[in-house]
Scaffold this motif. Structure first.
Motif, PDB file in Angstrom:
ATOM      1  N   LEU A 215       0.834  -1.202   0.000  1.00 22.22           N
ATOM      2  CA  LEU A 215       0.000   0.000   0.000  1.00 22.22           C
ATOM      3  C   LEU A 215       0.867   1.250   0.000  1.00 22.22           C
ATOM      4  O   LEU A 215       0.634   2.176  -0.786  1.00 22.22           O
ATOM      5  CB  LEU A 215      -0.930  -0.003   1.209  1.00 22.22           C
ATOM      6  N   GLN A 216       1.891   1.266   0.844  1.00 21.64           N
ATOM      7  CA  GLN A 216       2.746   2.451   0.921  1.00 21.64           C
ATOM      8  C   GLN A 216       3.508   2.677  -0.382  1.00 21.64           C
ATOM      9  O   GLN A 216       3.687   3.817  -0.812  1.00 21.64           O
ATOM     10  CB  GLN A 216       3.701   2.353   2.110  1.00 21.64           C
ATOM     11  N   ASP A 217       3.950   1.590  -1.016  1.00 24.34           N
ATOM     12  CA  ASP A 217       4.613   1.724  -2.315  1.00 24.34           C
ATOM     13  C   ASP A 217       3.650   2.301  -3.346  1.00 24.34           C
ATOM     14  O   ASP A 217       4.025   3.176  -4.127  1.00 24.34           O
ATOM     15  CB  ASP A 217       5.140   0.370  -2.808  1.00 24.34           C
ATOM     16  N   ALA A 218       2.428   1.789  -3.357  1.00 29.46           N
ATOM     17  CA  ALA A 218       1.435   2.263  -4.317  1.00 29.46           C
ATOM     18  C   ALA A 218       1.132   3.745  -4.105  1.00 29.46           C
ATOM     19  O   ALA A 218       1.000   4.506  -5.066  1.00 29.46           O
ATOM     20  CB  ALA A 218       0.156   1.437  -4.213  1.00 29.46           C
ATOM     21  N   LYS A 219       1.060   4.166  -2.848  1.00 28.03           N
ATOM     22  CA  LYS A 219       0.828   5.586  -2.553  1.00 28.03           C
ATOM     23  C   LYS A 219       2.033   6.424  -2.961  1.00 28.03           C
ATOM     24  O   LYS A 219       1.882   7.474  -3.584  1.00 28.03           O
ATOM     25  CB  LYS A 219       0.530   5.789  -1.061  1.00 28.03           C
ATOM     26  N   SER A 220       3.226   5.957  -2.601  1.00 27.19           N
ATOM     27  CA  SER A 220       4.446   6.699  -2.913  1.00 27.19           C
ATOM     28  C   SER A 220       4.678   6.841  -4.411  1.00 27.19           C
ATOM     29  O   SER A 220       5.219   7.846  -4.867  1.00 27.19           O
ATOM     30  CB  SER A 220       5.659   6.008  -2.293  1.00 27.19           C
ATOM     31  N   GLN A 221       4.261   5.834  -5.170  1.00 27.34           N
ATOM     32  CA  GLN A 221       4.420   5.866  -6.620  1.00 27.34           C
ATOM     33  C   GLN A 221       3.285   6.619  -7.321  1.00 27.34           C
ATOM     34  O   GLN A 221       3.289   6.736  -8.537  1.00 27.34           O
ATOM     35  CB  GLN A 221       4.511   4.433  -7.163  1.00 27.34           C
ATOM     36  N   GLY A 222       2.336   7.122  -6.540  1.00 26.99           N
ATOM     37  CA  GLY A 222       1.236   7.888  -7.122  1.00 26.99           C
ATOM     38  C   GLY A 222       0.224   7.042  -7.856  1.00 26.99           C
ATOM     39  O   GLY A 222      -0.484   7.540  -8.734  1.00 26.99           O
TER      40      GLY A 222
ATOM     41  N   ALA B   2      -1.613  -2.189  -8.301  1.00 27.69           N
ATOM     42  CA  ALA B   2      -2.234  -1.155  -7.473  1.00 27.69           C
ATOM     43  C   ALA B   2      -3.733  -1.415  -7.331  1.00 27.69           C
ATOM     44  O   ALA B   2      -4.307  -1.219  -6.255  1.00 27.69           O
ATOM     45  CB  ALA B   2      -1.988   0.218  -8.080  1.00 27.69           C
ATOM     46  N   THR B   3      -4.357  -1.866  -8.403  1.00 27.80           N
ATOM     47  CA  THR B   3      -5.782  -2.191  -8.355  1.00 27.80           C
ATOM     48  C   THR B   3      -6.034  -3.317  -7.364  1.00 27.80           C
ATOM     49  O   THR B   3      -6.984  -3.270  -6.583  1.00 27.80           O
ATOM     50  CB  THR B   3      -6.293  -2.570  -9.761  1.00 27.80           C
ATOM     51  N   ALA B   4      -5.158  -4.314  -7.369  1.00 28.14           N
ATOM     52  CA  ALA B   4      -5.298  -5.433  -6.435  1.00 28.14           C
ATOM     53  C   ALA B   4      -5.137  -4.968  -4.989  1.00 28.14           C
ATOM     54  O   ALA B   4      -5.897  -5.376  -4.105  1.00 28.14           O
ATOM     55  CB  ALA B   4      -4.284  -6.520  -6.767  1.00 28.14           C
TER      56      ALA B   4
END
Length: 106
Positions: free
Chosen positions: A23-30, A49-51
């Protein structure tokens, strides 16, 4: 033979998880961001990210419903309060959805 198959299956499952995005990676990557409805939204289309968003949103929904039942309020009220906290806690440079429905960097 069964032991070898179990070890192989376990290794395969672990290796698939190694490729999953957090989750944090997905947020950090926008790729994902917080929405005013208390759930994650997809900022940029990406299967991983969808998953992540789908999994997190399912957990959030269950949690909101549990809190709502306990307090005699609607799950949407709980979600709205959670959204306010999540949006305030969102780190600078990550996305939140504005009241006009546009994704903006905080």
């Amino acid at each position: 033979m069964k032991t070898k198959l179990l070890v192989l299956a376990a290794g395969l499952l672990l290796s698939l998880n190694a490729f999953a995005i957090s989750l944090q990676d997905a947020k950090s990557q926008g790729l994902v961001g917080e929405q005013p409805n208390g759930y994650l939204g997809i900022v940029k289309s990406d299967p991983q990210a969808t998953a992540v968003a789908k999994e997190v949103n399912a957990k959030r929904k269950a949690h909101y419903e549990k809190i709502a039942r306990k307090n005699g309020i609607s799950a949407s009220e709980v979600a709205k309060l959670a959204a306010e906290k999540a949006m305030k806690a969102t780190k600078s440079g990550q996305y939140i959805k504005s009241s006009n429905g546009k994704w903006v960097k905080k």
